[in-house]
Design a protein around this motif. Structure first.
Motif, PDB file in Angstrom:
ATOM      1  N   GLU A 110      68.996 106.982  52.072  1.00  0.00           N
ATOM      2  CA  GLU A 110      68.619 107.698  50.853  1.00  0.00           C
ATOM      3  C   GLU A 110      69.418 108.987  50.709  1.00  0.00           C
ATOM      4  O   GLU A 110      69.874 109.324  49.608  1.00  0.00           O
ATOM      5  CB  GLU A 110      67.122 108.004  50.873  1.00  0.00           C
ATOM      6  CG  GLU A 110      66.235 106.774  50.735  1.00  0.00           C
ATOM      7  CD  GLU A 110      64.757 107.124  50.762  1.00  0.00           C
ATOM      8  OE1 GLU A 110      64.430 108.335  50.785  1.00  0.00           O
ATOM      9  OE2 GLU A 110      63.935 106.197  50.763  1.00  0.00           O
ATOM     10  N   GLU A 111      69.594 109.702  51.806  1.00  0.00           N
ATOM     11  CA  GLU A 111      70.293 110.987  51.754  1.00  0.00           C
ATOM     12  C   GLU A 111      71.754 110.824  51.380  1.00  0.00           C
ATOM     13  O   GLU A 111      72.290 111.587  50.559  1.00  0.00           O
ATOM     14  CB  GLU A 111      70.153 111.702  53.099  1.00  0.00           C
ATOM     15  CG  GLU A 111      68.748 112.214  53.363  1.00  0.00           C
ATOM     16  CD  GLU A 111      68.432 112.402  54.826  1.00  0.00           C
ATOM     17  OE1 GLU A 111      67.312 112.883  55.131  1.00  0.00           O
ATOM     18  OE2 GLU A 111      69.277 112.064  55.689  1.00  0.00           O
ATOM     19  N   VAL A 112      72.428 109.832  51.968  1.00  0.00           N
ATOM     20  CA  VAL A 112      73.846 109.684  51.668  1.00  0.00           C
ATOM     21  C   VAL A 112      74.051 109.166  50.245  1.00  0.00           C
ATOM     22  O   VAL A 112      74.999 109.573  49.557  1.00  0.00           O
ATOM     23  CB  VAL A 112      74.544 108.774  52.706  1.00  0.00           C
ATOM     24  CG1 VAL A 112      74.136 107.318  52.553  1.00  0.00           C
ATOM     25  CG2 VAL A 112      76.054 108.917  52.594  1.00  0.00           C
ATOM     26  N   MET A 113      73.152 108.301  49.756  1.00  0.00           N
ATOM     27  CA  MET A 113      73.272 107.843  48.372  1.00  0.00           C
ATOM     28  C   MET A 113      73.032 108.998  47.392  1.00  0.00           C
ATOM     29  O   MET A 113      73.715 109.126  46.372  1.00  0.00           O
ATOM     30  CB  MET A 113      72.277 106.709  48.090  1.00  0.00           C
ATOM     31  CG  MET A 113      72.443 105.473  48.943  1.00  0.00           C
ATOM     32  SD  MET A 113      74.088 104.727  48.813  1.00  0.00           S
ATOM     33  CE  MET A 113      73.929 103.409  50.009  1.00  0.00           C
ATOM     34  N   TYR A 114      72.064 109.838  47.710  1.00  0.00           N
ATOM     35  CA  TYR A 114      71.795 111.013  46.871  1.00  0.00           C
ATOM     36  C   TYR A 114      73.000 111.952  46.890  1.00  0.00           C
ATOM     37  O   TYR A 114      73.441 112.447  45.830  1.00  0.00           O
ATOM     38  CB  TYR A 114      70.552 111.734  47.365  1.00  0.00           C
ATOM     39  CG  TYR A 114      70.237 113.007  46.612  1.00  0.00           C
ATOM     40  CD1 TYR A 114      69.898 112.973  45.267  1.00  0.00           C
ATOM     41  CD2 TYR A 114      70.284 114.241  47.251  1.00  0.00           C
ATOM     42  CE1 TYR A 114      69.613 114.147  44.576  1.00  0.00           C
ATOM     43  CE2 TYR A 114      69.994 115.411  46.566  1.00  0.00           C
ATOM     44  CZ  TYR A 114      69.668 115.361  45.227  1.00  0.00           C
ATOM     45  OH  TYR A 114      69.389 116.514  44.554  1.00  0.00           O
ATOM     46  N   GLY A 115      73.563 112.193  48.078  1.00  0.00           N
ATOM     47  CA  GLY A 115      74.738 113.046  48.162  1.00  0.00           C
ATOM     48  C   GLY A 115      75.923 112.475  47.417  1.00  0.00           C
ATOM     49  O   GLY A 115      76.675 113.199  46.750  1.00  0.00           O
ATOM     50  N   GLN A 116      76.090 111.156  47.500  1.00  0.00           N
ATOM     51  CA  GLN A 116      77.189 110.503  46.774  1.00  0.00           C
ATOM     52  C   GLN A 116      76.982 110.631  45.263  1.00  0.00           C
ATOM     53  O   GLN A 116      77.934 110.863  44.517  1.00  0.00           O
ATOM     54  CB  GLN A 116      77.263 109.027  47.171  1.00  0.00           C
ATOM     55  CG  GLN A 116      78.444 108.273  46.590  1.00  0.00           C
ATOM     56  CD  GLN A 116      79.762 108.660  47.241  1.00  0.00           C
ATOM     57  OE1 GLN A 116      79.814 108.880  48.446  1.00  0.00           O
ATOM     58  NE2 GLN A 116      80.808 108.757  46.464  1.00  0.00           N
ATOM     59  N   HIS A 117      75.737 110.486  44.818  1.00  0.00           N
ATOM     60  CA  HIS A 117      75.451 110.629  43.388  1.00  0.00           C
ATOM     61  C   HIS A 117      75.730 112.056  42.927  1.00  0.00           C
ATOM     62  O   HIS A 117      76.319 112.269  41.857  1.00  0.00           O
ATOM     63  CB  HIS A 117      73.995 110.254  43.110  1.00  0.00           C
ATOM     64  CG  HIS A 117      73.640 110.245  41.660  1.00  0.00           C
ATOM     65  ND1 HIS A 117      74.232 109.404  40.751  1.00  0.00           N
ATOM     66  CD2 HIS A 117      72.753 110.993  40.954  1.00  0.00           C
ATOM     67  CE1 HIS A 117      73.727 109.618  39.552  1.00  0.00           C
ATOM     68  NE2 HIS A 117      72.829 110.584  39.643  1.00  0.00           N
ATOM     69  N   LEU A 118      75.337 113.037  43.727  1.00  0.00           N
ATOM     70  CA  LEU A 118      75.651 114.429  43.397  1.00  0.00           C
ATOM     71  C   LEU A 118      77.161 114.634  43.302  1.00  0.00           C
ATOM     72  O   LEU A 118      77.647 115.375  42.442  1.00  0.00           O
ATOM     73  CB  LEU A 118      75.075 115.368  44.451  1.00  0.00           C
ATOM     74  CG  LEU A 118      73.578 115.658  44.426  1.00  0.00           C
ATOM     75  CD1 LEU A 118      73.232 116.624  45.561  1.00  0.00           C
ATOM     76  CD2 LEU A 118      73.155 116.248  43.083  1.00  0.00           C
ATOM     77  N   ASP A 119      77.898 113.982  44.194  1.00  0.00           N
ATOM     78  CA  ASP A 119      79.357 114.092  44.189  1.00  0.00           C
ATOM     79  C   ASP A 119      79.942 113.533  42.893  1.00  0.00           C
ATOM     80  O   ASP A 119      80.896 114.085  42.335  1.00  0.00           O
ATOM     81  CB  ASP A 119      79.917 113.357  45.400  1.00  0.00           C
ATOM     82  CG  ASP A 119      81.361 113.722  45.696  1.00  0.00           C
ATOM     83  OD1 ASP A 119      81.772 114.855  45.367  1.00  0.00           O
ATOM     84  OD2 ASP A 119      82.074 112.891  46.286  1.00  0.00           O
ATOM     85  N   LEU A 120      79.371 112.433  42.416  1.00  0.00           N
ATOM     86  CA  LEU A 120      79.839 111.846  41.155  1.00  0.00           C
ATOM     87  C   LEU A 120      79.558 112.769  39.969  1.00  0.00           C
ATOM     88  O   LEU A 120      80.344 112.848  39.026  1.00  0.00           O
ATOM     89  CB  LEU A 120      79.165 110.494  40.925  1.00  0.00           C
ATOM     90  CG  LEU A 120      79.580 109.337  41.835  1.00  0.00           C
ATOM     91  CD1 LEU A 120      78.699 108.127  41.575  1.00  0.00           C
ATOM     92  CD2 LEU A 120      81.046 108.974  41.611  1.00  0.00           C
ATOM     93  N   LEU A 121      78.407 113.460  40.017  1.00  0.00           N
ATOM     94  CA  LEU A 121      78.019 114.336  38.912  1.00  0.00           C
ATOM     95  C   LEU A 121      78.679 115.707  38.976  1.00  0.00           C
ATOM     96  O   LEU A 121      78.745 116.415  37.974  1.00  0.00           O
ATOM     97  CB  LEU A 121      76.497 114.519  38.899  1.00  0.00           C
ATOM     98  CG  LEU A 121      75.653 113.269  38.632  1.00  0.00           C
ATOM     99  CD1 LEU A 121      74.171 113.630  38.688  1.00  0.00           C
ATOM    100  CD2 LEU A 121      75.996 112.658  37.281  1.00  0.00           C
ATOM    101  N   ALA A 122      79.157 116.102  40.176  1.00  0.00           N
ATOM    102  CA  ALA A 122      79.669 117.460  40.377  1.00  0.00           C
ATOM    103  C   ALA A 122      80.760 117.867  39.392  1.00  0.00           C
ATOM    104  O   ALA A 122      80.769 119.015  38.918  1.00  0.00           O
ATOM    105  CB  ALA A 122      80.166 117.611  41.815  1.00  0.00           C
TER     106      ALA A 122
END
Length: 296
Positions: A110-122
């Motif tokens: 869950e944490e890495v998927m959330y971090g990856q999603h944040l990276d896409l939105l950054a």
């Protein structure tokens, strides 16, 4: 493996399958991350496009070959994820410890998927947004690369909460330092050492701590240069050199170097206070040096 020994685990066979499960999950993350980043290489090797006359004949034009490579990478990542789940299910541990391991792995996913999603939105947030860049590296790298693997080994050896908290204090700081070093290598590294083009992050316009600091400090002329060049898919070495000049002139590079040193020092201090066996402490100290002082 270090987490296993930190918690007093003995002969290592029981934790090997869990370690292999994490390696396959890591492979899945890397492959899909390269697809999202449109990265052409990883560890000095092509990401996965057909080669040779037969590949060209079957795939058709360049665009079709690129799409075939992308689809193949997605399937390879899916297979790595599926195999990692199989290894997790087949781990021969006591039921209570296997349950604890699954909780750690599920949290990591869950944490890495959330971090990856944040990276896409950054990239849609202001270029000066340092907080978002730091949140990305905490979720996408620090927790998934260092903290949760340590926890996985530790819970299999029956670790208690104080030990897990001590490992977290070390791991999160080290994971952030590791990613900050990676960001510097993405702008200033050498392809032969890093195994991937150093222009990728700049062409993608990756929202890193390095660039956020530069944008915060840039004068109007430097701002215009960064807006024009960062994120340009056709960016060449000359343009990248201009960006690097700004990163140096604003002292963004020097600040990130200082952040790496500070986090490494704090991680070592946290490790010194952790109740780990001396051999494990020594191994974790070596990991600090290998991940933060690296050139590749």
């Amino acid at each position: 493996m270090a987490g296993w020994h930190a918690a007093g685990g003995g002969e290592a066979a029981p934790v090997v399958r869990a370690a292999a499960e994490l390696e396959l999950f890591h492979a899945f993350c890397l492959i899909h991350d390269d697809v999202m980043d449109r990265a052409a290489t990883r560890r000095g090797q092509p990401r996965g496009t057909p080669s040779g006359a037969e590949g060209r004949k079957r795939a058709g034009d360049e665009r079709a070959r690129a799409w075939l490579g992308t689809c193949s990478a997605i399937l390879a990542g899916d297979m790595a994820l599926a195999r990692s789940e199989e290894l997790l299910d087949s781990a021969g541990q006591l039921t209570c410890r296997r349950t604890a391991l699954r909780h750690v792995v599920e949290a990591m996913r869950e944490e890495v998927m959330y971090g990856q999603h944040l990276d896409l939105l950054a990239p849609f947030s202001p270029a000066t947004d340092l907080d978002t860049a730091l949140r990305v590296i905490r979720g996408k790298t620090a927790k998934y690369t260092i903290e949760r693997p340590l926890h996985a080994g530790a819970v299999l050896a029956g670790a208690n909460e104080p030990l897990l908290a001590s490992l977290s204090a070390y791991a999160l700081l080290l994971g952030e330092a590791f990613q900050l070093r990676d960001d510097l290598l993405g702008g200033f590294g050498h392809p032969r050492r890093t195994g991937k083009p150093v222009l990728d992050d700049l062409r993608e316009g990756k929202h890193t701590v390095l660039l956020a600091l530069a944008c915060q400090r840039a004068d109007p002329t430097q701002h215009r240069l960064l807006r024009r060049l960062v994120g340009d898919p056709a960016l060449g070495e000359d343009g990248a050199a201009h960006i690097r000049d700004v990163l140096e002139a604003t002292e963004a590079r020097a600040t990130v170097e200082n952040m790496i040193v500070a986090r490494s020092t704090q991680a070592l201090a946290a490790l010194g206070a952790a109740p780990c066996p001396p051999a494990t402490t020594a191994a974790l100290r070596r990991i600090v040096a290998r991940t933060t002082e690296r050139t590749a």
